[in-house]
Design a protein around this motif. Structure first.
Motif, PDB file in Angstrom:
ATOM      1  N   ILE A  38       0.848  -1.207   0.000  1.00 52.45           N
ATOM      2  CA  ILE A  38       0.000   0.000   0.000  1.00 52.45           C
ATOM      3  C   ILE A  38       0.880   1.253   0.000  1.00 52.45           C
ATOM      4  N   VAL A  41       2.678   1.794  -3.480  1.00 48.14           N
ATOM      5  CA  VAL A  41       1.776   2.237  -4.543  1.00 48.14           C
ATOM      6  C   VAL A  41       1.319   3.671  -4.278  1.00 48.14           C
ATOM      7  N   ASP A  52      -5.582  12.098  -8.360  1.00 52.73           N
ATOM      8  CA  ASP A  52      -6.085  11.807  -7.004  1.00 52.73           C
ATOM      9  C   ASP A  52      -4.973  11.625  -5.982  1.00 52.73           C
ATOM     10  N   TYR A  55      -5.616  12.162  -2.079  1.00 52.70           N
ATOM     11  CA  TYR A  55      -6.342  11.124  -1.350  1.00 52.70           C
ATOM     12  C   TYR A  55      -5.398  10.019  -0.858  1.00 52.70           C
ATOM     13  N   LYS A  56      -4.308   9.826  -1.577  1.00 53.75           N
ATOM     14  CA  LYS A  56      -3.341   8.802  -1.143  1.00 53.75           C
ATOM     15  C   LYS A  56      -2.666   9.224   0.158  1.00 53.75           C
ATOM     16  N   VAL A  58      -4.173  10.979   2.460  1.00 53.81           N
ATOM     17  CA  VAL A  58      -5.222  10.680   3.458  1.00 53.81           C
ATOM     18  C   VAL A  58      -5.174   9.199   3.824  1.00 53.81           C
ATOM     19  N   LEU A  59      -5.071   8.344   2.804  1.00 52.70           N
ATOM     20  CA  LEU A  59      -5.039   6.892   3.037  1.00 52.70           C
ATOM     21  C   LEU A  59      -3.850   6.512   3.906  1.00 52.70           C
ATOM     22  N   CYS A  62      -4.274   7.694   7.545  1.00 50.04           N
ATOM     23  CA  CYS A  62      -5.236   6.854   8.288  1.00 50.04           C
ATOM     24  C   CYS A  62      -4.623   5.493   8.612  1.00 50.04           C
ATOM     25  N   LEU A  63      -3.916   4.922   7.642  1.00 51.56           N
ATOM     26  CA  LEU A  63      -3.303   3.599   7.835  1.00 51.56           C
ATOM     27  C   LEU A  63      -2.325   3.633   8.998  1.00 51.56           C
ATOM     28  N   MET A  66      -3.993   4.479  12.527  1.00 57.45           N
ATOM     29  CA  MET A  66      -4.727   3.340  13.097  1.00 57.45           C
ATOM     30  C   MET A  66      -3.780   2.224  13.525  1.00 57.45           C
TER      31      MET A  66
ATOM     32  N   LYS B  34     -14.647   9.814  -2.676  1.00 51.61           N
ATOM     33  CA  LYS B  34     -13.221   9.456  -2.780  1.00 51.61           C
ATOM     34  C   LYS B  34     -12.547   9.627  -1.421  1.00 51.61           C
ATOM     35  N   HIS B  38     -11.001   6.502   0.769  1.00 51.18           N
ATOM     36  CA  HIS B  38      -9.591   6.393   1.165  1.00 51.18           C
ATOM     37  C   HIS B  38      -9.435   6.347   2.682  1.00 51.18           C
ATOM     38  N   VAL B  39     -10.288   7.088   3.409  1.00 52.12           N
ATOM     39  CA  VAL B  39     -10.257   6.999   4.875  1.00 52.12           C
ATOM     40  C   VAL B  39     -10.628   5.580   5.298  1.00 52.12           C
ATOM     41  N   GLY B  42      -7.797   3.147   4.463  1.00 55.30           N
ATOM     42  CA  GLY B  42      -6.649   3.353   5.354  1.00 55.30           C
ATOM     43  C   GLY B  42      -6.924   2.826   6.755  1.00 55.30           C
ATOM     44  N   LEU B  43      -8.093   3.164   7.288  1.00 56.29           N
ATOM     45  CA  LEU B  43      -8.433   2.704   8.641  1.00 56.29           C
ATOM     46  C   LEU B  43      -8.559   1.189   8.685  1.00 56.29           C
ATOM     47  N   ALA B  45      -7.095  -1.072   6.732  1.00 54.07           N
ATOM     48  CA  ALA B  45      -5.771  -1.685   6.646  1.00 54.07           C
ATOM     49  C   ALA B  45      -5.036  -1.527   7.983  1.00 54.07           C
ATOM     50  N   GLY B  46      -5.159  -0.345   8.586  1.00 52.73           N
ATOM     51  CA  GLY B  46      -4.518  -0.116   9.875  1.00 52.73           C
ATOM     52  C   GLY B  46      -5.144  -0.960  10.977  1.00 52.73           C
ATOM     53  N   TYR B  47      -6.462  -1.124  10.912  1.00 53.03           N
ATOM     54  CA  TYR B  47      -7.174  -1.959  11.895  1.00 53.03           C
ATOM     55  C   TYR B  47      -6.667  -3.392  11.822  1.00 53.03           C
TER      56      TYR B  47
ATOM     57  N   GLU C 144       2.215  -1.648  -9.482  1.00 52.69           N
ATOM     58  CA  GLU C 144       0.849  -1.481  -8.969  1.00 52.69           C
ATOM     59  C   GLU C 144      -0.137  -2.488  -9.570  1.00 52.69           C
ATOM     60  N   TYR C 148      -2.378  -4.745  -2.442  1.00 52.33           N
ATOM     61  CA  TYR C 148      -3.102  -5.113  -1.226  1.00 52.33           C
ATOM     62  C   TYR C 148      -4.039  -3.951  -0.905  1.00 52.33           C
TER      63      TYR C 148
END
Lengths: 190, 205, 276
Positions: A38, A41, A52, A55-56, A58-59, A62-63, A66, B34, B38-39, B42-43, B45-47, C144, C148
């Protein structure tokens, strides 16, 4: 695993249980590979400023937020990990699940255009069962619920059994091919 | 004193915002969806990362190793580390070893599970006396469905007729399942609408 | 040599009372009959005997779907199910992925493989990489290609849905285990106008794939797909063996049903099929 299944000894059964435990640990290590995937990429998209790309970020935020809270603070009740799950992730999971109501309507519209005998059979059965599951159905025909239940309990169960038996034979055959080394495409050896 | 995290703004507004953002997918792709997508990814995957690290790596590997002297846990650890040699081209082939271990174990388990855990119970349930229409329907349904999945001969003649009957049974079953699931999915939608209109907006009690 | 010594030792141990579970003899007989029949047909196929298997429309459409994607300049999206590596359907999906990747490599069509769990991701990366190398197109492989995503099925569906709406693949192929997300993914794919081919052994999800996809492989057909697509004689031989076992099961079932109907040792017959 096969010998352990038919033997009465504890040693083989223990070996079998340990193999399963080893498997889950190996799969746990694979998780880091997933996180790397992840990150690679998403970071690539951000670096090249592709479509976009914000947004990556943001992803990734968050990843790592968490995962970080989960690993360092824990995953029990009262943690930030649990709060993020309950207040953001869980509502979104429930919402995605509920979106199915809209999609099942669009799928039904498409599936129920009876152009063949098989599609007609599918349409009629679906309507009977749908009407059998709502109070309105009883006003149309009082035995709709009973008919719907009968369809679910007998022909539907029969087909499920047939599909399960057939699929189980297919799965057993595939397992035997893997054990004998004939099926190797899953490892990239066609 | 109440924590800020239990204030209504956070308690209801944040879940409501993300609920509406996900629903916006039904109109078309848009920046809100979008962002929520993505949130969510991400959450999730992190979880999963937090959960697996705590419940598998820590509990099943490190704790037994350090507290009970189970140094054999280094074996799956080593196998797991072999997954990372894919980043080194010369020894990349070693990454197949843990894959082979996992897939081989799966094949061994599945071979038995399918024959003993699935086929035998399904066959036992089909051993019904043919003295009742419902029993006859079940037996005919199972047999014709099995014949439908026969690959070794073309579906012509008598075999074709039986296979066709199997296809009709399959369509009945799929139609039934479709109709059954519609109401279950609608009830999920009702649940989310109740959250939005009752819990968050207080438009109804 | 060692394997033979082990086998003999196991056979001797099986003859010693208390070392083998006699309540599982029926499963053992089924396992032995299954293995013997399948291995017999595999050996027949290996000797060069031509074995007929009837064509499946969904599998014939795979190459056509990839060709369509190539003409349109759009990618092919392949999902090897949403199960983990400990599910046999996932392994079936990965086998099919290897064969599809060969076709996309040959036509130089972009391939997208979003995966829900990390272990299948690791396997999928190897599968795709080897397929591209076999076709001599290793330089066309992008990092890519296999990604995952998420770790949870609804967030996975949201990401895949977003991917379909933005990348607009011309062909979507779903092969493996699916649960509630099957309808989400296939409906979004339908809305983009892609040709869709699905295959799963989950009876509850099949109606939705049939409604949303152009071709659907039902149950057993999923496991037969890798044999069909590769056309490898040993794999086709195992299909024939599987079919013969199915016929044996049908006849045993009929005999059992008649015995139960006419009251001929009904308890014994039911015990024969009991899984202990």
């Amino acid at each position: 695993m096969i010998i352990a299944f038919f033997g009465t000894g504890d040693t083989l059964a223990d070996f079998s249980n340990e193999a399963l435990r080893y498997m889950s640990i190996v799969a746990g290590f694979a998780l880091l590979l997933g996180v790397i995937s992840i990150t690679q990429v998403s970071a690539g998209v951000v670096r090249k400023r592709e479509k976009d790309w914000p947004y990556k970020i943001v992803l990734l935020l968050c990843l790592f937020t968490m995962a970080g809270f989960g690993i360092f603070q824990g995953i029990t009740s009262g943690t930030v990990f649990e709060w993020l799950f309950e207040n953001i992730q869980k509502p979104m999971m429930a919402t995605m699940f509920s979106v199915l109501a809209f999609f099942i309507a669009s799928a039904a519209y498409r599936a129920f255009r009876a152009r063949t005998v098989e599609a007609t059979i599918l349409l009629i059965t679906a309507i009977v069962v749908m009407l059998g599951r709502v109070p309105m159905g009883q006003y149309v025909y009082e035995d709709f619920p009973a008919v719907a239940n009968w369809i679910m309990m007998f022909p539907s169960v029969a087909v499920q059994r047939g599909i399960i038996i057939g699929a189980a034979l297919g799965a057993a055959s595939m397992s035997l091919r893997i054990i004998l080394g004939i099926e190797r495409t899953y490892m990239g050896r066609g | 004193m109440d924590s800020i995290w239990t204030q209504p703004f956070f308690y209801f507004f944040l879940p409501a915002f993300f609920t509406l953002a996900v629903y916006s997918l039904l109109f078309k792709d848009n920046p809100w969806f979008k962002f929520a997508e993505h949130v969510f990814a991400g959450l999730s995957a992190g979880y999963y990362a937090g959960l697996i690290f705590t419940s598998v790596i820590k509990q099943q590997m490190f704790v037994p190793m350090l507290s009970s002297g189970r140094w054999d846990m280094l074996i799956p650890g080593a196998l797991g580390c072999l997954l990372f040699v894919r980043f080194f081209p010369r020894i990349r082939w070693l990454t197949r070893i843990p894959l082979a271990f996992v897939i081989g174990t799966t094949a061994g388990i599945m071979f038995l599970q399918q024959l003993h855990g699935l086929i035998l119970p399904q066959l036992q349930s089909t051993l019904l006396p043919l003295n009742d229409l419902s029993n006859i329907i079940i037996v005919v349904g199972v047999l014709t469905t099995l014949v439908y999945f026969y690959f070794s001969k073309p579906h012509t003649g008598a075999l074709g007729g039986v296979a066709k009957a199997g296809m009709w049974f399959i369509m009945v079953a799929f139609g039934a399942h479709f109709g059954y699931t519609v109401m279950a999915r609608v009830s999920l939608l009702i649940g989310r609408m109740q959250f939005l209109f009752v819990d968050w907006l207080h438009w109804a009690q | 040599m060692l394997a033979w010594v082990d086998s003999v030792g196991w056979v001797i141990a099986a003859g010693v009372p208390g070392l083998i579970r006699t309540d599982r003899l029926n499963a053992l007989v089924l396992l032995i009959v299954f293995s013997i029949v399948v291995i017999y047909f595999i050996r027949r196929a290996a000797r060069g005997e031509k074995l007929y298997v009837r064509p499946l429309a969904g599998l014939q459409a795979v190459e056509e779907a990839v060709g369509r994607a190539t003409e349109m300049g759009k990618p092919v999206l392949f999902i090897p199910g949403t199960g983990d590596i400990d599910e046999i359907q996932t392994i079936a999906g990965l086998s099919i992925l290897g064969l599809v990747a060969k076709v996309t490599a040959r036509y130089e069509t972009p391939l997208l493989v979003p995966v829900l769990y990390p272990m299948p991701m690791a396997a999928a990366q190897e599968v795709v990489r080897e397929s591209y190398i076999d076709e001599g197109k290793a330089d066309h492989l992008r990092p890519e290609t296999v990604q995952y995503i998420a770790g949870e099925s609804f967030s996975y569906s949201a990401r895949v849905g977003g991917m379909m709406l933005r990348e607009k693949p011309a062909a979507n192929i779903f092969m493996g285990t699916f649960h509630a997300e099957s309808l989400l993914i296939s409906e979004v794919g339908q809305s983009t106008g892609a040709i869709q081919i699905a295959g799963t052994a989950e009876p509850e999800q099949l109606p939705f794939f049939i409604a949303a996809c152009d071709y659907t492989l039902i149950g057993e057909e999923l496991y037969a797909a890798s044999a069909y697509l590769s056309q490898e004689s040993k794999m086709l031989g195992s299909l024939k063996g599987q079919d013969l076992v199915k016929m044996i099961i049908i006849f045993c079932l009929l005999a059992g049903i008649l015995a139960v109907t006419f009251g001929v040792y009904p308890e014994f017959v039911v015990d024969l099929f009991t899984a202990n």
